[in-house]
Write an enzyme that holds these catalytic residues in place. Sequence first.
Site, PDB file in Angstrom:
ATOM      1  N   HIS A   1       0.827  -1.219   0.000  1.00  0.00           N
ATOM      2  CA  HIS A   1       0.000   0.000   0.000  1.00  0.00           C
ATOM      3  C   HIS A   1       0.857   1.263   0.000  1.00  0.00           C
ATOM      4  O   HIS A   1       0.515   2.253  -0.656  1.00  0.00           O
ATOM      5  CB  HIS A   1      -0.971  -0.005   1.183  1.00  0.00           C
ATOM      6  CG  HIS A   1      -1.868  -1.204   1.192  1.00  0.00           C
ATOM      7  ND1 HIS A   1      -2.434  -1.708   2.338  1.00  0.00           N
ATOM      8  CD2 HIS A   1      -2.288  -2.014   0.174  1.00  0.00           C
ATOM      9  CE1 HIS A   1      -3.170  -2.778   2.028  1.00  0.00           C
ATOM     10  NE2 HIS A   1      -3.086  -2.984   0.730  1.00  0.00           N
TER      11      HIS A   1
ATOM     12  N   HIS B   1      -9.723  -1.467  -4.613  1.00  0.00           N
ATOM     13  CA  HIS B   1      -8.551  -1.859  -3.829  1.00  0.00           C
ATOM     14  C   HIS B   1      -7.651  -2.799  -4.626  1.00  0.00           C
ATOM     15  O   HIS B   1      -6.426  -2.722  -4.519  1.00  0.00           O
ATOM     16  CB  HIS B   1      -8.916  -2.503  -2.487  1.00  0.00           C
ATOM     17  CG  HIS B   1      -7.687  -2.769  -1.678  1.00  0.00           C
ATOM     18  ND1 HIS B   1      -7.034  -1.777  -0.975  1.00  0.00           N
ATOM     19  CD2 HIS B   1      -6.926  -3.880  -1.554  1.00  0.00           C
ATOM     20  CE1 HIS B   1      -5.936  -2.279  -0.440  1.00  0.00           C
ATOM     21  NE2 HIS B   1      -5.851  -3.562  -0.768  1.00  0.00           N
TER      22      HIS B   1
ATOM     23  N   ASP C   1      -3.705  -2.258  -5.305  1.00  0.00           N
ATOM     24  CA  ASP C   1      -2.667  -3.285  -5.177  1.00  0.00           C
ATOM     25  C   ASP C   1      -1.835  -3.381  -6.453  1.00  0.00           C
ATOM     26  O   ASP C   1      -0.606  -3.463  -6.408  1.00  0.00           O
ATOM     27  CB  ASP C   1      -3.298  -4.657  -4.895  1.00  0.00           C
ATOM     28  CG  ASP C   1      -3.702  -4.834  -3.438  1.00  0.00           C
ATOM     29  OD1 ASP C   1      -3.198  -4.100  -2.569  1.00  0.00           O
ATOM     30  OD2 ASP C   1      -4.528  -5.728  -3.172  1.00  0.00           O
TER      31      ASP C   1
ATOM     32  N   HIS D   1      -1.598 -10.076  -6.336  1.00  0.00           N
ATOM     33  CA  HIS D   1      -0.190  -9.690  -6.218  1.00  0.00           C
ATOM     34  C   HIS D   1       0.739 -10.592  -7.027  1.00  0.00           C
ATOM     35  O   HIS D   1       1.618 -10.113  -7.734  1.00  0.00           O
ATOM     36  CB  HIS D   1       0.252  -9.737  -4.748  1.00  0.00           C
ATOM     37  CG  HIS D   1      -0.395  -8.707  -3.889  1.00  0.00           C
ATOM     38  ND1 HIS D   1      -0.281  -7.355  -4.124  1.00  0.00           N
ATOM     39  CD2 HIS D   1      -1.163  -8.819  -2.778  1.00  0.00           C
ATOM     40  CE1 HIS D   1      -0.949  -6.690  -3.195  1.00  0.00           C
ATOM     41  NE2 HIS D   1      -1.501  -7.559  -2.366  1.00  0.00           N
TER      42      HIS D   1
END
Length: 305
Positions: free
Chosen positions: A79, A238, A242, A265
């Site tokens: 973040h 969100h 990421d 990720h």
Amino acid sequence: MIKQRTLKRIVQATGVGLHTGKKVTLTLRPAPANTGVIYRRTDLNPPVDFPADAKSVRDTMLCTCLVNEHDVRISTVEHLNAALAGLGIDNIVIEVDAPEIPIMDGSAAPFVYLLLDAGIEELNSAKKFVRIKETVRVEDGDKWAEFRPYNGFTLDFTIDFNHPAIDSSTQRYAMNFSADAFMRQISRARTFGFMRDIEYLQSRGLCLGGSFDCAIVVDDYRVLNEDGLRFEDEFVRHKMLDAIGDLFMCGHNIIGAFTAYKSGHALNNKLLQAVLAKQEAWEYVTFQDDAELPLAFKAPSTVLA
């Protein structure tokens, strides 16, 4: 020329570690041109540096971490890395007196606030961008992510969560990137998790900092946070946050079009590594003036005030 950016002054904040649940002090320091993004653990003697590098990234169930050749790691970098990408910070030293960056509220907004509080300074060196020259795509089952050449930076992200709290109309988000758009539309979107997963992990001494203060928490039917969501489509926003952080692990803003379906990720990092491994797929570029620079990367008044 378009110049590299660092901070004007040192700033500090405290927060809680997602893994340990303990207090973490975070210090952000200005750095000279061509330093890059350096994460540093000062709880170790001597302190250990982790340069942001796509090859050092490991994805765990809880977070993204950087691992060095001695298997020492620093966790929960994603973040803060997204905030650096959002504001185009090229050179910075990030110190923590713990094995992890504090989770704060589970979004990038507290880090954006901290960076703006430090002030952003231009250095007398040309800012290097990574420009995508060829389409590169990676897949994992039905999940995929790709970069295509484009004179700017766009992101188009689709998730597919079969959950009553996540309406089908809120599972895709697309945007033309800019620092302003990142701050307004993306930076406040929080990470999310299932109550049962958090309870299970905490029963095993993990995720001790996990709480309603640092994530959207859901059960099988609804969002459990009293205040609800910050955006109707906060979940997919969100995931885009990421991705912005993951793709900045090369230490440079990227000029290209990013599209992803159910990526996370690990797949974002796989795409970044696939791009960098293919010499003909990308190049470093610098710009002499604002007129040449893609709109996505023009500095907003809030950043270079």
